[in-house]
Scaffold this motif. Structure first.
Motif, PDB file in Angstrom:
ATOM      1  N   PRO A  79      20.308 -13.706   4.993  1.00  0.00           N
ATOM      2  CA  PRO A  79      20.407 -12.601   5.469  1.00  0.00           C
ATOM      3  C   PRO A  79      19.093 -11.419   5.030  1.00  0.00           C
ATOM      4  CG  PRO A  79      20.840 -12.280   3.227  1.00  0.00           C
ATOM      5  CD  PRO A  79      20.879 -14.231   3.910  1.00  0.00           C
ATOM      6  N   HIS A  80      17.732 -12.316   4.611  1.00  0.00           N
ATOM      7  CA  HIS A  80      16.843 -11.161   4.211  1.00  0.00           C
ATOM      8  C   HIS A  80      15.456 -11.729   4.622  1.00  0.00           C
ATOM      9  CE1 HIS A  80      20.043  -9.418   1.907  1.00  0.00           C
ATOM     10  NE2 HIS A  80      19.645 -10.112   1.314  1.00  0.00           N
ATOM     11  N   THR A  81      14.267 -10.641   5.276  1.00  0.00           N
ATOM     12  CA  THR A  81      12.932 -11.411   5.196  1.00  0.00           C
ATOM     13  C   THR A  81      12.121 -10.361   5.079  1.00  0.00           C
ATOM     14  OG1 THR A  81      14.432 -11.698   7.930  1.00  0.00           O
ATOM     15  CG2 THR A  81      11.607 -11.061   6.790  1.00  0.00           C
ATOM     16  N   LEU A  82      11.345 -10.533   4.377  1.00  0.00           N
ATOM     17  CA  LEU A  82      10.563 -10.074   3.073  1.00  0.00           C
ATOM     18  C   LEU A  82       8.926 -10.384   3.728  1.00  0.00           C
ATOM     19  CD1 LEU A  82      11.529 -10.743  -0.530  1.00  0.00           C
ATOM     20  CD2 LEU A  82      12.439  -8.990   1.197  1.00  0.00           C
ATOM     21  N   VAL A  83       8.645  -9.468   4.066  1.00  0.00           N
ATOM     22  CA  VAL A  83       6.894 -10.116   4.151  1.00  0.00           C
ATOM     23  C   VAL A  83       5.473  -8.845   2.658  1.00  0.00           C
ATOM     24  CG1 VAL A  83       4.922  -8.727   5.585  1.00  0.00           C
ATOM     25  CG2 VAL A  83       7.458  -9.291   5.950  1.00  0.00           C
ATOM     26  N   VAL A  84       4.860 -10.252   3.255  1.00  0.00           N
ATOM     27  CA  VAL A  84       3.856 -10.152   1.886  1.00  0.00           C
ATOM     28  C   VAL A  84       2.299  -9.872   2.454  1.00  0.00           C
ATOM     29  CG1 VAL A  84       2.809 -10.810  -0.809  1.00  0.00           C
ATOM     30  CG2 VAL A  84       5.526 -11.018   0.464  1.00  0.00           C
ATOM     31  N   THR A  85       1.508  -8.627   2.242  1.00  0.00           N
ATOM     32  CA  THR A  85       0.204  -8.751   2.441  1.00  0.00           C
ATOM     33  C   THR A  85      -0.617  -7.798   1.619  1.00  0.00           C
ATOM     34  OG1 THR A  85      -1.091  -7.215   4.455  1.00  0.00           O
ATOM     35  CG2 THR A  85       1.307  -6.202   3.709  1.00  0.00           C
ATOM     36  N   HIS A  86      -1.468  -7.773   1.763  1.00  0.00           N
ATOM     37  CA  HIS A  86      -2.651  -7.659   0.687  1.00  0.00           C
ATOM     38  C   HIS A  86      -2.699  -6.081   0.752  1.00  0.00           C
ATOM     39  CE1 HIS A  86      -5.947  -6.556  -2.202  1.00  0.00           C
ATOM     40  NE2 HIS A  86      -6.346  -6.385  -1.509  1.00  0.00           N
ATOM     41  N   HIS A  87      -3.194  -5.328   2.184  1.00  0.00           N
ATOM     42  CA  HIS A  87      -2.884  -3.802   2.614  1.00  0.00           C
ATOM     43  C   HIS A  87      -2.105  -3.883   2.280  1.00  0.00           C
ATOM     44  CE1 HIS A  87      -8.063  -4.635   2.546  1.00  0.00           C
ATOM     45  NE2 HIS A  87      -8.033  -3.168   2.909  1.00  0.00           N
ATOM     46  N   PRO A  88      -1.791  -1.768   2.202  1.00  0.00           N
ATOM     47  CA  PRO A  88      -0.173  -1.876   2.762  1.00  0.00           C
ATOM     48  C   PRO A  88      -0.913  -1.774   4.488  1.00  0.00           C
ATOM     49  CG  PRO A  88      -1.416  -0.336   1.477  1.00  0.00           C
ATOM     50  CD  PRO A  88      -2.125  -1.723   0.923  1.00  0.00           C
ATOM     51  N   PRO A  89       0.324  -1.301   4.453  1.00  0.00           N
ATOM     52  CA  PRO A  89      -0.141  -1.057   6.616  1.00  0.00           C
ATOM     53  C   PRO A  89      -0.441   0.713   6.257  1.00  0.00           C
ATOM     54  CG  PRO A  89       2.282  -1.121   6.173  1.00  0.00           C
ATOM     55  CD  PRO A  89       1.435  -2.181   4.907  1.00  0.00           C
ATOM     56  N   PHE A  90       0.310   1.303   5.916  1.00  0.00           N
ATOM     57  CA  PHE A  90      -0.138   2.497   4.857  1.00  0.00           C
ATOM     58  C   PHE A  90       0.826   2.905   3.864  1.00  0.00           C
ATOM     59  CE2 PHE A  90       4.101   2.287   6.849  1.00  0.00           C
ATOM     60  CZ  PHE A  90       5.197   3.042   6.184  1.00  0.00           C
ATOM     61  N   LEU A  91       0.514   4.793   3.209  1.00  0.00           N
ATOM     62  CA  LEU A  91       0.496   5.121   1.922  1.00  0.00           C
ATOM     63  C   LEU A  91       1.696   6.010   1.742  1.00  0.00           C
ATOM     64  CD1 LEU A  91      -3.225   5.155   0.874  1.00  0.00           C
ATOM     65  CD2 LEU A  91      -1.422   3.194   0.508  1.00  0.00           C
ATOM     66  N   THR A  92       1.577   6.882   2.747  1.00  0.00           N
ATOM     67  CA  THR A  92       2.443   7.560   3.021  1.00  0.00           C
ATOM     68  C   THR A  92       3.268   8.153   4.067  1.00  0.00           C
ATOM     69  OG1 THR A  92       1.327   9.747   3.939  1.00  0.00           O
ATOM     70  CG2 THR A  92       1.326   9.017   0.933  1.00  0.00           C
ATOM     71  N   SER A  93       2.728   7.341   5.239  1.00  0.00           N
ATOM     72  CA  SER A  93       3.318   7.693   6.308  1.00  0.00           C
ATOM     73  C   SER A  93       2.803   6.719   7.664  1.00  0.00           C
ATOM     74  CB  SER A  93       2.889   8.833   7.286  1.00  0.00           C
ATOM     75  OG  SER A  93       3.499   9.495   8.432  1.00  0.00           O
ATOM     76  N   PRO A  94       3.256   6.102   8.539  1.00  0.00           N
ATOM     77  CA  PRO A  94       2.668   5.304   9.483  1.00  0.00           C
ATOM     78  C   PRO A  94       1.676   5.996  10.959  1.00  0.00           C
ATOM     79  CG  PRO A  94       5.218   5.055   9.576  1.00  0.00           C
ATOM     80  CD  PRO A  94       5.175   6.480   8.871  1.00  0.00           C
ATOM     81  N   ASP A  95       1.873   7.384  10.609  1.00  0.00           N
ATOM     82  CA  ASP A  95       0.779   7.463  11.646  1.00  0.00           C
ATOM     83  C   ASP A  95      -0.198   8.538  10.608  1.00  0.00           C
ATOM     84  OD1 ASP A  95       2.066   9.865  10.128  1.00  0.00           O
ATOM     85  OD2 ASP A  95       2.157  10.898  12.169  1.00  0.00           O
ATOM     86  N   GLU A  96      -0.860   8.498   9.382  1.00  0.00           N
ATOM     87  CA  GLU A  96      -1.743   8.497   8.826  1.00  0.00           C
ATOM     88  C   GLU A  96      -3.303   8.635   9.317  1.00  0.00           C
ATOM     89  OE1 GLU A  96      -0.631   7.254   4.924  1.00  0.00           O
ATOM     90  OE2 GLU A  96      -1.796   5.393   5.026  1.00  0.00           O
ATOM     91  N   PRO A  97      -3.954   9.150   8.898  1.00  0.00           N
ATOM     92  CA  PRO A  97      -5.636   8.951   9.271  1.00  0.00           C
ATOM     93  C   PRO A  97      -5.740   6.992   8.850  1.00  0.00           C
ATOM     94  CG  PRO A  97      -5.463  10.690   8.220  1.00  0.00           C
ATOM     95  CD  PRO A  97      -4.064  10.495   7.860  1.00  0.00           C
ATOM     96  N   VAL A  98      -6.897   6.620   8.635  1.00  0.00           N
ATOM     97  CA  VAL A  98      -6.926   5.122   8.525  1.00  0.00           C
ATOM     98  C   VAL A  98      -8.181   5.698   7.264  1.00  0.00           C
ATOM     99  CG1 VAL A  98      -9.153   5.128   9.562  1.00  0.00           C
ATOM    100  CG2 VAL A  98      -8.589   2.800   8.683  1.00  0.00           C
TER     101      VAL A  98
END
Length: 332
Positions: free
Chosen positions: A223-242
């Motif tokens: 029932p669960h899907t987990l994703v592992v990545t080195h860089h987090p996609p964002f730190l506080t908000s999906p639309d934060e600056p790069v």
């Protein structure tokens, strides 16, 4: 002379099957039939009761995945030997905790050309516990040239195996993503002419992620899907600056779109050397500092992700062993 068709529960309540009497049968036969129906109903109730007990026991079953941030052997201020000792301490915890699996979110070593650092990482044993890793920017630098990046990825693959992969446990599909290859085009690649080989490398992984997440979502046994990545996609908000710490905008948007499309609820990352949790909508993005150096006050440690048939929980476990040189609040 009853011609009615008595019914009895078949299996568990909610489904019924019919037991019919024969037209013209004698009343004594009808009474016998009714008695047999009643007996069958009692037996069905007993079986369903046992099934409910088994179901309750199954719901109580769980498994644990140990999630480690950057081991980054050679990065700690106390020296590589202390980095190895802290990493080994996490490995012992996973083995003694009966981990179903271990995931490591990149930066296995500090300097990708250092054979001593690779040997230090490889000297740590997780026993029979399966371990999956992804590369970090110290293993394959997405800010570098295409030729350097290709060389680094090839070394990573020859030393540690695939740079992206997936595996299954009893309750989950775990998708290991090579963020460095996916963000290269907007980092190092932005300073070069278009590179067909690198584009093919990233597009191949994008296609694989889509197919792997689709397969995971369709898996009714897990029932669960987990994703592992080195860089987090964002730190506080999906639309934060790069920034240095997150994904650049185009690849971030594409990645988050795939996570949303397939209802992924947990991403496990490294890279920041901090231990954080940010939730946006149904998606929880976590970082774990690792076992080399930390930039916050939470110290070195690991997370335990606990899964059962209906839920996923997680907890951070700091390293408090007095035999270790601790790494609380170290910075550049």
């Amino acid at each position: 002379w009853s011609t009615a068709e008595p019914t009895v529960s078949g299996g568990c309540p909610g489904r019924r099957r019919r037991v019919s009497s024969t037209a013209g049968a004698r009343r004594v036969m009808a009474r016998a039939l009714s008695a047999s129906v009643a007996a069958a109903a009692v037996l069905a109730a007993i079986v369903c009761g046992l099934g409910a007990l088994r179901g309750a026991a199954g719901q109580g079953e769980k498994e644990k995945i140990y999630y480690l941030g950057d081991p980054q052997i050679g990065f700690g201020k106390s020296g590589a030997a202390a980095d190895v000792a802290r990493f080994a301490h996490a490995a012992v915890a996973a083995v003694e905790g009966n981990a179903a699996a271990v995931v490591i979110a990149g930066d296995l070593v500090n300097i990708w050309t250092s054979q001593s650092q690779h040997k230090g990482f490889q000297s740590v044993s997780f026993g029979a516990v399966p371990v999956s890793v992804v590369p970090g920017n110290h293993d394959a630098n997405p800010n570098g040239t295409s030729s350097n990046f290709e060389t680094q990825i090839e070394q990573f693959r020859s030393t540690y195996g695939a740079d992206y992969s997936s595996f299954t446990t009893r309750f989950a599909t775990v998708v290991m993503v090579d963020s460095e290859a996916l963000i290269w085009e907007e980092q190092g690649g932005a300073r070069e002419p278009p590179n067909a080989q690198m584009r093919n490398e990233s597009e191949t992984q994008w296609t694989w992620i889509d197919k792997t997440l689709a397969k995971a979502e369709a898996d009714t046994q897990r029932p669960h899907t987990l994703v592992v990545t080195h860089h987090p996609p964002f730190l506080t908000s999906p639309d934060e600056p790069v920034a240095y710490w997150n994904w650049p905008p185009k690849s971030r948007a594409r990645f988050l779109a795939l996570l949303g499309k397939y209802s992924v609820k947990m991403v496990m990352a490294g890279h920041t050397h901090t231990t954080t949790e940010v939730k946006t909508g149904n998606l929880l993005v976590m970082t774990t500092a690792g076992t080399a150096r930390t930039f916050d006050g939470k110290g070195c440690g690991h997370r335990i992700v606990t899964l059962n048939a209906t839920s996923v929980t997680q907890a951070y476990v700091p390293q408090n062993d007095s035999s270790l040189i601790h790494c609380v609040g170290n910075s550049f």
